[in-house]
Design a protein around this motif. Structure first.
Motif, short mmCIF file in Angstrom:
data_model
loop_
_atom_site.label_atom_id
_atom_site.label_comp_id
_atom_site.label_asym_id
_atom_site.label_seq_id
_atom_site.Cartn_x
_atom_site.Cartn_y
_atom_site.Cartn_z
N PHE A 54 1.56 -16.96 5.63
CA PHE A 54 0.90 -16.56 4.39
C PHE A 54 -0.61 -16.55 4.58
O PHE A 54 -1.19 -17.50 5.09
N SER A 55 -1.22 -15.44 4.16
CA SER A 55 -2.68 -15.33 4.11
C SER A 55 -3.04 -14.24 3.09
O SER A 55 -2.91 -13.05 3.39
N ALA A 56 -3.44 -14.65 1.91
CA ALA A 56 -3.76 -13.68 0.86
C ALA A 56 -4.95 -12.81 1.26
O ALA A 56 -4.96 -11.60 1.00
N PHE A 57 -5.93 -13.40 1.92
CA PHE A 57 -7.09 -12.62 2.36
C PHE A 57 -6.69 -11.58 3.39
O PHE A 57 -7.15 -10.44 3.36
N GLY A 58 -5.83 -11.97 4.33
CA GLY A 58 -5.40 -11.01 5.35
C GLY A 58 -4.63 -9.85 4.76
O GLY A 58 -4.81 -8.70 5.18
N VAL A 59 -3.78 -10.11 3.79
CA VAL A 59 -3.03 -9.03 3.15
C VAL A 59 -3.98 -8.10 2.40
O VAL A 59 -3.84 -6.87 2.46
N PHE A 60 -4.94 -8.67 1.70
CA PHE A 60 -5.91 -7.83 0.98
C PHE A 60 -6.72 -6.97 1.93
O PHE A 60 -6.93 -5.78 1.69
N GLN A 95 -6.29 -2.65 2.06
CA GLN A 95 -7.36 -1.68 1.80
C GLN A 95 -7.43 -0.64 2.91
O GLN A 95 -7.73 0.52 2.66
N PHE A 96 -7.17 -1.04 4.13
CA PHE A 96 -7.15 -0.07 5.24
C PHE A 96 -5.97 0.88 5.12
O PHE A 96 -6.09 2.08 5.34
N PHE A 97 -4.79 0.33 4.79
CA PHE A 97 -3.61 1.18 4.65
C PHE A 97 -3.80 2.20 3.52
O PHE A 97 -3.30 3.33 3.62
N LEU A 98 -4.50 1.81 2.45
CA LEU A 98 -4.74 2.74 1.36
C LEU A 98 -5.63 3.90 1.78
O LEU A 98 -5.56 4.99 1.20
N GLY A 99 -6.47 3.68 2.79
CA GLY A 99 -7.34 4.74 3.27
C GLY A 99 -6.66 5.73 4.19
O GLY A 99 -7.26 6.76 4.54
N ILE A 100 -5.42 5.47 4.59
CA ILE A 100 -4.68 6.39 5.47
C ILE A 100 -3.96 7.42 4.61
O ILE A 100 -3.26 7.05 3.66
N ALA A 159 0.81 -1.22 0.00
CA ALA A 159 0.00 0.00 0.00
C ALA A 159 0.84 1.27 0.00
O ALA A 159 0.47 2.26 -0.63
N LYS A 160 1.98 1.29 0.71
CA LYS A 160 2.68 2.53 0.96
C LYS A 160 4.10 2.59 0.41
O LYS A 160 4.70 3.67 0.41
N ILE A 161 4.66 1.48 -0.03
CA ILE A 161 6.04 1.47 -0.51
C ILE A 161 6.04 1.26 -2.02
O ILE A 161 5.42 0.30 -2.52
N ASN A 162 6.69 2.14 -2.73
CA ASN A 162 6.80 2.02 -4.18
C ASN A 162 8.01 1.16 -4.54
O ASN A 162 9.14 1.49 -4.21
N PHE A 163 7.76 0.05 -5.20
CA PHE A 163 8.83 -0.80 -5.69
C PHE A 163 8.41 -1.35 -7.05
O PHE A 163 7.21 -1.36 -7.38
N PRO A 164 9.34 -1.79 -7.86
CA PRO A 164 9.01 -2.23 -9.23
C PRO A 164 8.01 -3.38 -9.22
O PRO A 164 8.09 -4.31 -8.42
N ILE A 208 -12.87 1.50 1.08
CA ILE A 208 -12.74 2.94 1.16
C ILE A 208 -11.94 3.49 -0.01
O ILE A 208 -12.29 4.45 -0.64
N LYS A 209 -10.84 2.81 -0.28
CA LYS A 209 -9.96 3.26 -1.36
C LYS A 209 -9.25 2.05 -1.90
O LYS A 209 -8.76 1.22 -1.15
N GLY A 210 -9.17 1.91 -3.20
CA GLY A 210 -8.50 0.74 -3.76
C GLY A 210 -8.12 0.96 -5.20
O GLY A 210 -8.33 2.00 -5.77
#
Length: 295
Positions: free
Chosen positions: A168-174, A178-183, A116-121, A293-295
């Protein structure tokens, strides 16, 4: 000197006229009736499980079925707890669930923060590939996972259940992404200007802001781990390592099944799940509703 005037009262016939002409909200009444009917349908299987656990074995398959035991066989509860080592199974399920919840909160929050917050290739490409794991059934990956755990020597140990689900949990990361994107990004940028490093921003600023999502993920992970039967039945073979769902399956024999003990044991096993859900259900609702909220 000011005089206080008595309150003007409306005539009684005027009040009755207004009450008689008040509109009845028929859609709301119909909605409540539908919700009550749906609640009864949802509660009926649970009540059937409880009542069957307190019946005599000869009463379970009576036609027409009885909704209430006659007589009430309370000794089934004690028999279900002493017939198998359920105390050990409860302890195993509890600490396995807690370990997996703590592991997922850490790993999923770190991965979600990075996406959500770190830009990497190729960040979005990796995230799409990451989410594609949600479309892969667990039965497809169980064979290579079994081979890996066998090579590590973790079969018939609780590590075979804790390590894969904790990492590993794909659902947990998703969910957390989405919450981190709303910050707002301004928070992290201002902290970076003040000298905070990436770990400090993640741990001191971001994590406190996503507590509702962390609570929702913790509850969902706990419920899923407590009720999991597929992996324990494959990876565990010793009775002392059994979890609650696996221990309940021992009441089902090849030729005879003691349904009363299975039902009473199932009713006892579901109590922690109900308590966790009833006490913290608002976090589940808040966590799920705010993921868009934001995605």
């Amino acid at each position: 000197m000011n005089t206080v005037k008595p309150e003007s009262r409306q005539p009684l016939h005027t009040v009755k006229h207004r009450v008689s002409h008040r509109k009845i909200n028929y859609p709301a009444i119909l909605l409540h009736l539908l919700l009550i009917a749906a609640s009864i349908l949802m509660i009926a299987p649970f009540w059937w499980m409880i009542s069957s656990g307190l019946k005599d074995l000869s009463q379970i398959f009576i036609i027409p079925p009885k909704m209430f035991p006659d007589p009430w066989v309370w000794s089934n509860i004690h028999r279900s707890l002493t017939a198998m080592p359920f105390d050990k199974a409860y302890f195993n399920s509890a600490y396995i669930s807690i370990c997996i919840v703590l592991g997922q909160l850490l790993t999923c929050s770190m991965a979600a923060y990075a996406f959500a917050k770190i830009n990497f290739p190729f960040r979005n490409t990796f995230f799409i590939l990451f989410l594609s794991m949600l479309m892969v059934p667990e039965q497809v990956t169980i064979v290579p996972l079994y081979v890996i755990l066998k090579n590590f020597g973790w079969l018939d140990t609780h590590l075979s259940l804790i390590i894969p689900d904790s990492l590993f949990s794909a659902f947990g990361v998703f969910l957390l992404r989405q919450f981190f994107l709303g910050i707002p990004r301004d928070l992290s940028e201002s902290a970076y200007v003040d000298g905070a490093n990436m770990w400090t921003i993640y741990w001191r600023i971001m994590i406190p802001l996503v507590k509702p999502a962390l609570a929702a993920l913790a509850i969902i992970a706990f419920l899923g781990t407590w009720n999991n039967f597929f992996r324990p039945v494959i990876f565990l073979s010793t009775t002392d390592n059994f979890t609650v769902p696996l221990m309940l399956s021992t009441f089902k024999g090849l030729y005879v099944t003691d349904w009363t003990l299975m039902m009473s044991g199932s009713a006892i096993a579901v109590i922690p799940v109900l308590l966790v859900y009833l006490l913290l259900q608002r976090y589940i609702i808040e966590g799920i509703t705010m993921t868009g909220i934001k995605g």
